[in-house]
Design a protein around this motif. Sequence first.
Motif, PDB file in Angstrom:
ATOM      1  N   ARG A  37      36.179  52.379  30.005  1.00 20.37           N
ATOM      2  CA  ARG A  37      37.146  51.345  30.374  1.00 20.37           C
ATOM      3  C   ARG A  37      38.549  51.885  30.698  1.00 20.37           C
ATOM      4  O   ARG A  37      39.152  51.457  31.695  1.00 20.37           O
ATOM      5  N   ARG A  40      38.758  53.004  34.253  1.00 21.13           N
ATOM      6  CA  ARG A  40      38.803  51.903  35.218  1.00 21.13           C
ATOM      7  C   ARG A  40      40.191  51.278  35.292  1.00 21.13           C
ATOM      8  O   ARG A  40      40.709  50.998  36.376  1.00 21.13           O
ATOM      9  N   ASP A  41      40.813  51.046  34.135  1.00 18.85           N
ATOM     10  CA  ASP A  41      42.124  50.401  34.127  1.00 18.85           C
ATOM     11  C   ASP A  41      43.187  51.286  34.773  1.00 18.85           C
ATOM     12  O   ASP A  41      44.095  50.794  35.456  1.00 18.85           O
ATOM     13  N   ALA A  44      42.816  50.928  38.400  1.00 24.46           N
ATOM     14  CA  ALA A  44      43.316  49.636  38.872  1.00 24.46           C
ATOM     15  C   ALA A  44      44.825  49.678  39.094  1.00 24.46           C
ATOM     16  O   ALA A  44      45.338  49.117  40.068  1.00 24.46           O
ATOM     17  N   LEU A  55      38.700  44.380  45.215  1.00 20.10           N
ATOM     18  CA  LEU A  55      37.780  44.856  44.179  1.00 20.10           C
ATOM     19  C   LEU A  55      37.153  43.687  43.427  1.00 20.10           C
ATOM     20  O   LEU A  55      35.958  43.700  43.116  1.00 20.10           O
ATOM     21  N   THR A  59      33.211  42.729  43.333  1.00 20.55           N
ATOM     22  CA  THR A  59      32.507  42.482  42.072  1.00 20.55           C
ATOM     23  C   THR A  59      31.765  41.153  42.118  1.00 20.55           C
ATOM     24  O   THR A  59      30.608  41.045  41.684  1.00 20.55           O
ATOM     25  N   PHE A 107      34.645  51.000  39.864  1.00 12.87           N
ATOM     26  CA  PHE A 107      35.382  49.840  39.347  1.00 12.87           C
ATOM     27  C   PHE A 107      34.509  48.589  39.417  1.00 12.87           C
ATOM     28  O   PHE A 107      34.402  47.831  38.451  1.00 12.87           O
ATOM     29  N   SER A 111      32.753  46.622  36.137  1.00  8.27           N
ATOM     30  CA  SER A 111      33.079  45.210  35.929  1.00  8.27           C
ATOM     31  C   SER A 111      31.809  44.360  35.867  1.00  8.27           C
ATOM     32  O   SER A 111      31.720  43.416  35.079  1.00  8.27           O
TER      33      SER A 111
END
Length: 408
Positions: A37, A40-41, A44, A55, A59, A107, A111
């Motif tokens: 995680r 990924r953050d 972002a 994104l 998703t 990403f 998610s």
Amino acid sequence: MRAALCRVLRAEPHELSALAWAFAYFFLLLCSYYLLRPVRDALAVEAGTEKLQWLFTGTFAAMLALVPAFGWLCARLSRARLLPVVYAFFALNLLLFSARLDAALFFIWLSVFNLFVVSVFWSFMSDLFSAAQAARLYGSIAAGGSCGAIAGPLIAAGTVSKVGLTGLLLISAALLALTIVCIVMLGRWARAHPRAGDPPPDAPIGGSILAGVRAALSSPFLLGICGYLLCYTVLSTALYFAQVDIVREAVPDAGERTRLFASVDLAVNALTLLVQVLAFARLSTALGPAWLLALMPMLSLAGFLWLGAAPVLGVLIGFGVVRRIGEFSISKPARDALFTVVPREERYKAKNFIDTVIYRGGDTLSGWLLGGVPGLAFVAAAISAAWIALAFFLGGRMKTWTREDAPR
């Protein structure tokens, strides 16, 4: 010792083994996710709010593709075969990512993975336990996830310099594969302790591919859950946008951002664990479903008003931490307990549709509608008020945690 454990956990003696395996299952699942995680953050923040909209849309599109595939599997497989197939599929994906990692695709995948596998987990729990059991046990089960969410960042921080991102992906895949052992053991317990009125656990879940969609959109109770979740996800997106803007301004270094996100995750999950173990069962008994479901919306109303008045990093982190603790320790277990009173097909298909398509649909819609909106925190506060009303609607339909008939 056993009697003392039963008192602390509010579990019956015959439930302890199932509780232990469910705890381990959720531990492994969220440890697998939280290893990845922070990466990924950090990606972002680098992407910015403009790319985040695309994104989120990607998703959502992936979710739309997965729902009919999952419905097809549900129609043909028993839960004993369905769950291992789902987790083996995602573990294989991680092996493929370890060979070649694309940032945008990762990403989107992470998610999807997070929502999908957790949704399937809680569908299984709703299939194993009654509403009365859920009110007592879901807090302790959720604590397993919190322990995994604590362990994941710690493992990542301690090993990433040695094994790199590829190594983290492989560790995550191994943890995910171990959940299958827990599924098998819980299946054995379920055969020894079947729920009254449920079909045999080895029978296919059945129904059509899109049965979950129809059920979710035709039942007032399930529609209420859709609305409740939409409010949550819209507000989460609003807070995520605020996070991207505030963190980018306050913490310019990418490495520091990753460390900040990892530290916040660790704090959230440690505090969540305490609330899950010590407070959820007692709160559910004292408050009942309506007030339990309304706690998070009320907290969000106050928090967004605070953030609107003072949009700085300290307020963002304080509100974000408290909000995530409330979601993971109280709101989500309470929301998932609502599915214990619906038929098995809806526990898997309708719940999966709600937890994935409705959730990410809310992300996508709010991503496009809320980006660049002035006074976003105050808009979010208004949505929080509607969320409170939905909480009391659902609580009124549920009435009591011991109810076993589906509130249609």
